[in-house]
Design a protein around this motif. Structure first.
Motif, mmCIF file in Angstrom:
data_model
loop_
_atom_site.group_PDB
_atom_site.id
_atom_site.type_symbol
_atom_site.label_atom_id
_atom_site.label_comp_id
_atom_site.label_asym_id
_atom_site.label_seq_id
_atom_site.Cartn_x
_atom_site.Cartn_y
_atom_site.Cartn_z
ATOM 1 N N ASN A 9 0.720 4.317 12.888
ATOM 2 C CA ASN A 9 -0.541 4.400 13.631
ATOM 3 C C ASN A 9 -0.800 3.148 14.466
ATOM 4 O OD1 ASN A 9 -1.088 6.949 12.604
ATOM 5 N ND2 ASN A 9 -2.248 6.158 10.870
ATOM 6 N N ALA A 10 -0.527 1.979 13.898
ATOM 7 C CA ALA A 10 -0.747 0.725 14.632
ATOM 8 C C ALA A 10 0.214 0.623 15.818
ATOM 9 C CB ALA A 10 -0.578 -0.470 13.702
ATOM 10 N N ARG A 11 1.461 1.041 15.613
ATOM 11 C CA ARG A 11 2.439 1.015 16.707
ATOM 12 C C ARG A 11 2.015 1.946 17.831
ATOM 13 N NH1 ARG A 11 6.001 4.524 18.105
ATOM 14 N NH2 ARG A 11 6.051 5.624 16.117
ATOM 15 N N GLU A 12 1.614 3.157 17.468
ATOM 16 C CA GLU A 12 1.188 4.123 18.482
ATOM 17 C C GLU A 12 -0.078 3.661 19.199
ATOM 18 O OE1 GLU A 12 0.924 7.768 16.251
ATOM 19 O OE2 GLU A 12 3.077 8.146 16.396
ATOM 20 N N ASP A 13 -1.016 3.057 18.448
ATOM 21 C CA ASP A 13 -2.236 2.525 19.063
ATOM 22 C C ASP A 13 -1.922 1.424 20.065
ATOM 23 O OD1 ASP A 13 -3.753 4.295 17.586
ATOM 24 O OD2 ASP A 13 -4.416 2.804 16.108
ATOM 25 N N ALA A 14 -0.849 0.679 19.791
ATOM 26 C CA ALA A 14 -0.436 -0.395 20.695
ATOM 27 C C ALA A 14 0.367 0.139 21.874
ATOM 28 C CB ALA A 14 0.385 -1.437 19.930
ATOM 29 N N GLY A 15 0.674 1.426 21.853
ATOM 30 C CA GLY A 15 1.429 2.035 22.945
ATOM 31 C C GLY A 15 2.896 1.657 22.957
ATOM 32 N N ALA A 67 0.835 -1.198 0.000
ATOM 33 C CA ALA A 67 0.000 0.000 0.000
ATOM 34 C C ALA A 67 0.868 1.246 0.000
ATOM 35 C CB ALA A 67 -0.910 -0.005 1.220
ATOM 36 N N THR A 68 0.389 2.301 -0.625
ATOM 37 C CA THR A 68 1.161 3.539 -0.687
ATOM 38 C C THR A 68 1.278 4.201 0.679
ATOM 39 O OG1 THR A 68 -0.824 4.762 -1.302
ATOM 40 C CG2 THR A 68 0.591 3.999 -3.093
ATOM 41 N N ASP A 69 0.340 3.914 1.573
ATOM 42 C CA ASP A 69 0.380 4.512 2.916
ATOM 43 C C ASP A 69 0.877 3.528 3.975
ATOM 44 O OD1 ASP A 69 -1.846 2.843 2.863
ATOM 45 O OD2 ASP A 69 -3.065 4.182 4.105
ATOM 46 N N TYR A 70 1.737 2.593 3.551
ATOM 47 C CA TYR A 70 2.237 1.580 4.483
ATOM 48 C C TYR A 70 2.918 2.211 5.690
ATOM 49 C CZ TYR A 70 7.015 2.340 2.845
ATOM 50 O OH TYR A 70 8.236 2.904 2.559
ATOM 51 N N ASP A 71 3.614 3.321 5.465
ATOM 52 C CA ASP A 71 4.336 3.972 6.561
ATOM 53 C C ASP A 71 3.375 4.496 7.628
ATOM 54 O OD1 ASP A 71 3.382 5.740 4.620
ATOM 55 O OD2 ASP A 71 5.028 7.157 4.840
ATOM 56 N N ASP A 72 2.282 5.111 7.200
ATOM 57 C CA ASP A 72 1.276 5.605 8.149
ATOM 58 C C ASP A 72 0.589 4.456 8.884
ATOM 59 O OD1 ASP A 72 1.705 8.296 7.546
ATOM 60 O OD2 ASP A 72 0.284 8.232 5.869
ATOM 61 N N ARG A 73 0.333 3.375 8.167
ATOM 62 C CA ARG A 73 -0.330 2.222 8.799
ATOM 63 C C ARG A 73 0.525 1.641 9.921
ATOM 64 N NH1 ARG A 73 -3.184 -1.344 3.984
ATOM 65 N NH2 ARG A 73 -4.015 0.417 2.815
ATOM 66 N N VAL A 74 1.831 1.530 9.661
ATOM 67 C CA VAL A 74 2.736 0.979 10.673
ATOM 68 C C VAL A 74 2.810 1.926 11.873
ATOM 69 C CG1 VAL A 74 5.141 0.359 11.179
ATOM 70 C CG2 VAL A 74 4.092 -0.375 9.028
#
Length: 98
Positions: free
Chosen positions: A18-24, A9-16
Motif C-alpha cells: 500500500n505504501a509503495r502504491e501510494d508513492a506511485g 506486524a502480521t500485515d507487513y506485506d499489505d503495509r509495504v
C-alpha cells in the motif's frame, strides 16, 4: 538481547504494498531505491518472505511506515493470561497436553 527487537506486524506485506502504491512506485522502482532485487520486494509483498532487519529499516525509512506489530492497532487477541504484576511465568504461556 531480544527485548529491544520489535515483532513484525502480521500485515507487513499489505503495509509495504500500500505504501509503495501510494508513492506511485513500481516494485522495480522501490527495489532500485533500496538497492535490492525486485524479486525480494515481490516476495515481501506476497508474504512469502520476511524482510531482514536491514531491509525492514530501509523500507520503513523510505516509505515512512512502521512494520512493527506495535505500529498496529495494539490488539493482541491471541494472548490471554498473566498476572496483575505484568510478569509472566512459564505456566502462563504453556498449554499442557494431558
Amino acid at each position: 538481547m531480544f527485548d529491544d527487537m520489535d515483532e513484525l506486524a502480521t500485515d507487513y506485506d499489505d503495509r509495504v504494498r500500500n505504501a509503495r502504491e501510494d508513492a506511485g512506485l513500481s516494485q522495480s522502482d522501490l527495489a532500485n531505491e533500496l538497492n535490492e532485487k525486485a524479486s525480494l520486494i515481490r516476495k515481501i509483498e506476497r508474504g512469502e518472505t520476511l524482510p531482514s532487519d536491514e531491509v525492514q529499516t530501509e523500507l520503513e525509512d523510505f516509505l515512512e511506515i512502521s512494520l512493527s506489530a506495535q505500529g498496529s492497532s495494539g490488539e493482541d487477541t491471541e494472548w490471554s493470561g498473566g498476572s496483575s504484576t505484568g510478569s509472566y511465568t512459564l505456566g502462563d504461556v504453556v498449554k499442557r497436553k494431558d
